[in-house]
Design an enzyme around this catalytic site. Structure first.
Site, mmCIF file in Angstrom:
data_model
loop_
_atom_site.group_PDB
_atom_site.id
_atom_site.type_symbol
_atom_site.label_atom_id
_atom_site.label_comp_id
_atom_site.label_asym_id
_atom_site.label_seq_id
_atom_site.Cartn_x
_atom_site.Cartn_y
_atom_site.Cartn_z
ATOM 1 N N HIS A 201 -9.651 -5.393 -3.275
ATOM 2 C CA HIS A 201 -8.809 -5.356 -2.878
ATOM 3 C C HIS A 201 -8.887 -6.255 -1.567
ATOM 4 C CE1 HIS A 201 -9.633 -1.292 -2.790
ATOM 5 N NE2 HIS A 201 -9.120 -1.669 -1.430
ATOM 6 N N VAL B 205 -11.127 2.709 -3.714
ATOM 7 C CA VAL B 205 -10.449 2.638 -5.211
ATOM 8 C C VAL B 205 -11.743 0.801 -5.818
ATOM 9 C CG1 VAL B 205 -8.745 0.887 -6.566
ATOM 10 C CG2 VAL B 205 -7.636 3.098 -4.646
ATOM 11 N N HIS C 37 -6.985 -5.848 2.400
ATOM 12 C CA HIS C 37 -5.646 -5.101 2.977
ATOM 13 C C HIS C 37 -4.720 -6.349 3.586
ATOM 14 C CE1 HIS C 37 -5.914 -0.655 2.079
ATOM 15 N NE2 HIS C 37 -7.381 -1.310 1.442
ATOM 16 N N ASP D 263 0.977 -0.971 -0.014
ATOM 17 C CA ASP D 263 0.122 0.046 0.021
ATOM 18 C C ASP D 263 0.940 1.386 -0.019
ATOM 19 O OD1 ASP D 263 -3.361 0.839 0.938
ATOM 20 O OD2 ASP D 263 -2.130 2.301 0.979
ATOM 21 N N ILE D 264 0.694 2.325 -0.875
ATOM 22 C CA ILE D 264 1.353 3.445 -0.736
ATOM 23 C C ILE D 264 0.968 4.161 0.653
ATOM 24 C CG2 ILE D 264 0.057 4.933 -2.150
ATOM 25 C CD1 ILE D 264 1.385 5.409 -4.019
HETATM 26 P P1 5GP Z 1 -9.893 1.539 0.459
HETATM 27 O O1 5GP Z 1 -10.097 2.568 1.012
HETATM 28 O O2 5GP Z 1 -10.079 1.707 -1.397
HETATM 29 O O3 5GP Z 1 -9.631 0.140 0.354
HETATM 30 O O4 5GP Z 1 -8.017 1.340 -0.403
HETATM 31 C C1 5GP Z 1 -6.871 1.632 -0.941
HETATM 32 C C2 5GP Z 1 -6.222 1.869 -0.910
HETATM 33 O O5 5GP Z 1 -5.237 2.366 -2.036
HETATM 34 C C3 5GP Z 1 -5.261 2.992 0.601
HETATM 35 O O6 5GP Z 1 -4.845 2.399 1.039
HETATM 36 C C4 5GP Z 1 -4.938 3.573 -0.773
HETATM 37 O O7 5GP Z 1 -3.482 3.951 0.326
HETATM 38 C C5 5GP Z 1 -4.153 2.850 -2.008
HETATM 39 N N1 5GP Z 1 -3.906 3.536 -3.267
HETATM 40 C C6 5GP Z 1 -3.921 4.240 -3.959
HETATM 41 N N2 5GP Z 1 -3.960 4.623 -4.562
HETATM 42 C C7 5GP Z 1 -1.902 3.851 -4.272
HETATM 43 C C8 5GP Z 1 -1.272 3.650 -5.683
HETATM 44 O O8 5GP Z 1 -1.468 4.476 -6.283
HETATM 45 N N3 5GP Z 1 -0.817 2.142 -5.639
HETATM 46 C C9 5GP Z 1 -0.433 1.627 -4.273
HETATM 47 N N4 5GP Z 1 0.477 0.925 -3.815
HETATM 48 N N5 5GP Z 1 -1.319 2.080 -3.436
HETATM 49 C C10 5GP Z 1 -2.013 2.650 -3.407
#
Ligand code: 5GP
Length: 121
Positions: free
Chosen positions: A104, A100, A106, A33-34
């Protein structure tokens, strides 16, 4: 919800955005995760086009579902957190803050974590 081909994880899958591949097979890709929220914070995504865990569970093939879960277990092993323990979070939809729209999970670990919480942040 229709799948958005331009979401960030679709671009990572197509190789248009670089990432460090931690694990890859024909069903799944795992990468850091970034914006890590724990000592270990890795994302694992299916290769198929699924918007959320609900979409994945309802419409993916049995092979894809099995492949994804097997890959998740393999990643935890690779990351050396199988014994110490880890947490898997799948945000789905607006209340969860899913950012996103490509399913996915985590994978969080590498340190002691607090218990589950549900407060808005
Ligand atoms: P969500 O809130 O959708 O469950 O989590 C999306 C995750 O994607 C976040 O924890 C965010 O830090 C990660 N993320 C967003 N953009 C990128 C990216 O370009 N590369 C990577 N490796 N992680 C990303």
């Amino acid at each position: 919800m229709t799948y958005d081909e331009n979401n960030i994880f679709a671009k990572i899958l197509r190789g248009e955005i670089p990432t460090q591949k931690i694990y890859e097979d024909s069903y799944a890709l795992a990468f850091p995760d970034i914006n890590p929220q724990a000592a270990v914070h890795v994302l694992i995504i299916p290769k198929g086009k699924y918007v959320s865990i609900a979409d994945f569970g309802a419409t993916a093939s049995p092979e894809e579902i099995t492949g994804f879960y097997r890959a998740l277990s393999a990643v935890a092993k690779l990351l050396n957190i199988e014994e110490s323990g880890y947490r898997v979070i799948c945000n789905s939809g607006p209340d969860s803050h899913q950012l996103v729209p490509h399913f996915h999970a985590h994978i969080l670990g590498g340190e002691k974590m607090g218990h589950l919480f549900v407060t808005a942040g």
